[in-house]
Design a protein around this motif. Sequence first.
Motif, PDB file in Angstrom:
ATOM      1  N   ILE A  97     -12.221   4.363   3.940  1.00  0.00           N
ATOM      2  CA  ILE A  97     -13.660   4.295   3.655  1.00  0.00           C
ATOM      3  C   ILE A  97     -13.968   5.043   2.360  1.00  0.00           C
ATOM      4  O   ILE A  97     -14.706   4.546   1.497  1.00  0.00           O
ATOM      5  N   HIS A  98     -13.381   6.205   2.189  1.00  0.00           N
ATOM      6  CA  HIS A  98     -13.569   6.989   0.958  1.00  0.00           C
ATOM      7  C   HIS A  98     -13.070   6.201  -0.256  1.00  0.00           C
ATOM      8  O   HIS A  98     -13.743   6.132  -1.286  1.00  0.00           O
ATOM      9  N   ASP A  99     -11.872   5.613  -0.148  1.00  0.00           N
ATOM     10  CA  ASP A  99     -11.295   4.866  -1.272  1.00  0.00           C
ATOM     11  C   ASP A  99     -12.132   3.644  -1.630  1.00  0.00           C
ATOM     12  O   ASP A  99     -12.326   3.336  -2.810  1.00  0.00           O
ATOM     13  N   VAL A 100     -12.628   2.942  -0.618  1.00  0.00           N
ATOM     14  CA  VAL A 100     -13.462   1.770  -0.891  1.00  0.00           C
ATOM     15  C   VAL A 100     -14.766   2.206  -1.554  1.00  0.00           C
ATOM     16  O   VAL A 100     -15.188   1.608  -2.554  1.00  0.00           O
ATOM     17  N   LYS A 101     -15.390   3.251  -1.052  1.00  0.00           N
ATOM     18  CA  LYS A 101     -16.636   3.736  -1.670  1.00  0.00           C
ATOM     19  C   LYS A 101     -16.408   4.135  -3.126  1.00  0.00           C
ATOM     20  O   LYS A 101     -17.257   3.900  -3.980  1.00  0.00           O
ATOM     21  N   LYS A 102     -15.244   4.706  -3.399  1.00  0.00           N
ATOM     22  CA  LYS A 102     -14.897   5.138  -4.759  1.00  0.00           C
ATOM     23  C   LYS A 102     -14.746   3.945  -5.700  1.00  0.00           C
ATOM     24  O   LYS A 102     -15.115   4.024  -6.872  1.00  0.00           O
ATOM     25  N   ARG A 103     -14.210   2.825  -5.195  1.00  0.00           N
ATOM     26  CA  ARG A 103     -13.883   1.683  -6.060  1.00  0.00           C
ATOM     27  C   ARG A 103     -14.788   0.469  -5.884  1.00  0.00           C
ATOM     28  O   ARG A 103     -14.606  -0.534  -6.556  1.00  0.00           O
ATOM     29  N   LEU A 104     -15.776   0.541  -5.015  1.00  0.00           N
ATOM     30  CA  LEU A 104     -16.684  -0.586  -4.823  1.00  0.00           C
ATOM     31  C   LEU A 104     -17.831  -0.494  -5.819  1.00  0.00           C
ATOM     32  O   LEU A 104     -18.517   0.522  -5.902  1.00  0.00           O
ATOM     33  N   SER A 105     -18.017  -1.551  -6.575  1.00  0.00           N
ATOM     34  CA  SER A 105     -19.106  -1.602  -7.553  1.00  0.00           C
ATOM     35  C   SER A 105     -20.449  -1.399  -6.850  1.00  0.00           C
ATOM     36  O   SER A 105     -20.638  -1.813  -5.705  1.00  0.00           O
ATOM     37  N   ASP A 106     -21.388  -0.787  -7.562  1.00  0.00           N
ATOM     38  CA  ASP A 106     -22.749  -0.634  -7.028  1.00  0.00           C
ATOM     39  C   ASP A 106     -23.384  -1.979  -6.741  1.00  0.00           C
ATOM     40  O   ASP A 106     -24.314  -2.079  -5.964  1.00  0.00           O
ATOM     41  N   GLU A 107     -22.891  -3.009  -7.411  1.00  0.00           N
ATOM     42  CA  GLU A 107     -23.434  -4.353  -7.243  1.00  0.00           C
ATOM     43  C   GLU A 107     -22.496  -5.233  -6.422  1.00  0.00           C
ATOM     44  O   GLU A 107     -22.476  -6.444  -6.574  1.00  0.00           O
ATOM     45  N   GLY A 108     -21.725  -4.605  -5.530  1.00  0.00           N
ATOM     46  CA  GLY A 108     -20.778  -5.339  -4.710  1.00  0.00           C
ATOM     47  C   GLY A 108     -21.053  -5.155  -3.234  1.00  0.00           C
ATOM     48  O   GLY A 108     -22.050  -4.564  -2.839  1.00  0.00           O
ATOM     49  N   CYS A 109     -20.134  -5.655  -2.397  1.00  0.00           N
ATOM     50  CA  CYS A 109     -20.282  -5.493  -0.958  1.00  0.00           C
ATOM     51  C   CYS A 109     -18.930  -5.473  -0.272  1.00  0.00           C
ATOM     52  O   CYS A 109     -17.929  -5.938  -0.824  1.00  0.00           O
ATOM     53  N   TRP A 110     -18.927  -4.927   0.924  1.00  0.00           N
ATOM     54  CA  TRP A 110     -17.723  -4.815   1.749  1.00  0.00           C
ATOM     55  C   TRP A 110     -18.019  -5.482   3.081  1.00  0.00           C
ATOM     56  O   TRP A 110     -18.955  -5.110   3.780  1.00  0.00           O
ATOM     57  N   ILE A 111     -17.224  -6.464   3.443  1.00  0.00           N
ATOM     58  CA  ILE A 111     -17.323  -7.097   4.755  1.00  0.00           C
ATOM     59  C   ILE A 111     -16.208  -6.551   5.617  1.00  0.00           C
ATOM     60  O   ILE A 111     -15.033  -6.677   5.283  1.00  0.00           O
ATOM     61  N   ALA A 143      -4.463   4.838  10.879  1.00  0.00           N
ATOM     62  CA  ALA A 143      -4.278   6.225  11.297  1.00  0.00           C
ATOM     63  C   ALA A 143      -5.384   7.115  10.735  1.00  0.00           C
ATOM     64  O   ALA A 143      -5.806   8.067  11.381  1.00  0.00           O
ATOM     65  N   ASN A 144      -5.882   6.784   9.535  1.00  0.00           N
ATOM     66  CA  ASN A 144      -6.922   7.584   8.902  1.00  0.00           C
ATOM     67  C   ASN A 144      -7.968   6.654   8.272  1.00  0.00           C
ATOM     68  O   ASN A 144      -7.994   6.483   7.050  1.00  0.00           O
ATOM     69  N   PRO A 145      -8.832   6.088   9.089  1.00  0.00           N
ATOM     70  CA  PRO A 145      -9.821   5.144   8.548  1.00  0.00           C
ATOM     71  C   PRO A 145     -10.786   5.788   7.545  1.00  0.00           C
ATOM     72  O   PRO A 145     -11.242   5.126   6.622  1.00  0.00           O
ATOM     73  N   MET A 146     -11.061   7.070   7.703  1.00  0.00           N
ATOM     74  CA  MET A 146     -11.978   7.740   6.771  1.00  0.00           C
ATOM     75  C   MET A 146     -11.409   7.759   5.356  1.00  0.00           C
ATOM     76  O   MET A 146     -12.163   7.689   4.384  1.00  0.00           O
ATOM     77  N   SER A 147     -10.102   7.829   5.234  1.00  0.00           N
ATOM     78  CA  SER A 147      -9.473   7.797   3.914  1.00  0.00           C
ATOM     79  C   SER A 147      -9.731   6.447   3.239  1.00  0.00           C
ATOM     80  O   SER A 147     -10.057   6.387   2.052  1.00  0.00           O
ATOM     81  N   VAL A 166       0.801  -1.222   0.000  1.00  0.00           N
ATOM     82  CA  VAL A 166       0.000   0.000   0.000  1.00  0.00           C
ATOM     83  C   VAL A 166       0.837   1.277   0.000  1.00  0.00           C
ATOM     84  O   VAL A 166       0.307   2.347  -0.265  1.00  0.00           O
ATOM     85  N   SER A 167       2.132   1.163   0.264  1.00  0.00           N
ATOM     86  CA  SER A 167       2.965   2.357   0.150  1.00  0.00           C
ATOM     87  C   SER A 167       3.209   2.697  -1.320  1.00  0.00           C
ATOM     88  O   SER A 167       3.610   3.805  -1.651  1.00  0.00           O
ATOM     89  N   ASP A 168       2.911   1.739  -2.227  1.00  0.00           N
ATOM     90  CA  ASP A 168       3.053   1.960  -3.672  1.00  0.00           C
ATOM     91  C   ASP A 168       1.717   2.052  -4.394  1.00  0.00           C
ATOM     92  O   ASP A 168       1.576   2.787  -5.365  1.00  0.00           O
ATOM     93  N   ARG A 169       0.744   1.267  -3.954  1.00  0.00           N
ATOM     94  CA  ARG A 169      -0.535   1.183  -4.661  1.00  0.00           C
ATOM     95  C   ARG A 169      -1.651   0.907  -3.666  1.00  0.00           C
ATOM     96  O   ARG A 169      -1.650  -0.124  -2.997  1.00  0.00           O
ATOM     97  N   GLY A 170      -2.594   1.817  -3.582  1.00  0.00           N
ATOM     98  CA  GLY A 170      -3.683   1.683  -2.628  1.00  0.00           C
ATOM     99  C   GLY A 170      -4.985   1.235  -3.259  1.00  0.00           C
ATOM    100  O   GLY A 170      -5.122   1.176  -4.480  1.00  0.00           O
ATOM    101  N   VAL A 171      -5.947   0.949  -2.423  1.00  0.00           N
ATOM    102  CA  VAL A 171      -7.269   0.521  -2.865  1.00  0.00           C
ATOM    103  C   VAL A 171      -7.911   1.570  -3.764  1.00  0.00           C
ATOM    104  O   VAL A 171      -8.585   1.238  -4.739  1.00  0.00           O
ATOM    105  N   GLY A 172      -7.682   2.837  -3.464  1.00  0.00           N
ATOM    106  CA  GLY A 172      -8.264   3.918  -4.257  1.00  0.00           C
ATOM    107  C   GLY A 172      -7.791   3.939  -5.695  1.00  0.00           C
ATOM    108  O   GLY A 172      -8.431   4.555  -6.560  1.00  0.00           O
ATOM    109  N   ASP A 173      -6.664   3.272  -5.980  1.00  0.00           N
ATOM    110  CA  ASP A 173      -6.168   3.177  -7.357  1.00  0.00           C
ATOM    111  C   ASP A 173      -6.982   2.191  -8.177  1.00  0.00           C
ATOM    112  O   ASP A 173      -6.919   2.199  -9.406  1.00  0.00           O
TER     113      ASP A 173
END
Length: 187
Positions: free
Chosen positions: A172-186, A166-170, A132-139
């Motif tokens: 959450i934002h990245d997952v919301k950005k990349r999570l399909s409308d037809e997907g889910c997060w556990i 350290a920054n859980p909201m970041s 994640v220091s090179d490539r994060g979920v938001g990518d």
Amino acid sequence: LAGMFQLLQPLLARSDATAKSIRTGRGVDYDFGPDVCFAMDRKNKNFFKHKLVKEIIDKVKIPRTGENLTSLLNRGVNVADIGCGCGSSTIAMATRFPASHFFAYELSPRSLEIMRKRVFENGLSNITVCDVSDRGVGDGPMETERSDEDNVFHFVYSHDVLHDMANPMSLIHDVKKRLSDEGCWII
């Protein structure tokens, strides 16, 4: 329980640093002792191997569509496993759902090294290990410039990690950005 006992000594050894981090708001490095990543893996490995799919994933329905998560994973989708440590959760899912591609996100250099070795030893070509220091979920899962519509995850899994960030909201934002409308997060 053995993993919990293995964690006791390093946790006690860093108690002063933990107290300071609570006062200052700055975290303590995950790799604070040589046994920590092994102990965490040991604590969770049997759950991932024997219960994650059977007792959790097999019972989940996608909120928006009502489809079983297992059906989605059997069809083949992109999955993010966030904070996956030494890779036991990712390996359990990737073994059970070979049609899906798993992106294993981790920050700990020690855990990344162990995970890469395990992925190789298990011959799993459907896992991409992501530092994640090179490539994060938001990518997103795609390394090329593709539309946001195609650059999504249909399933995101994060076990015992969000509260340590350290920054859980970041995240959450990245997952919301990349999570399909037809997907889910556990979580």
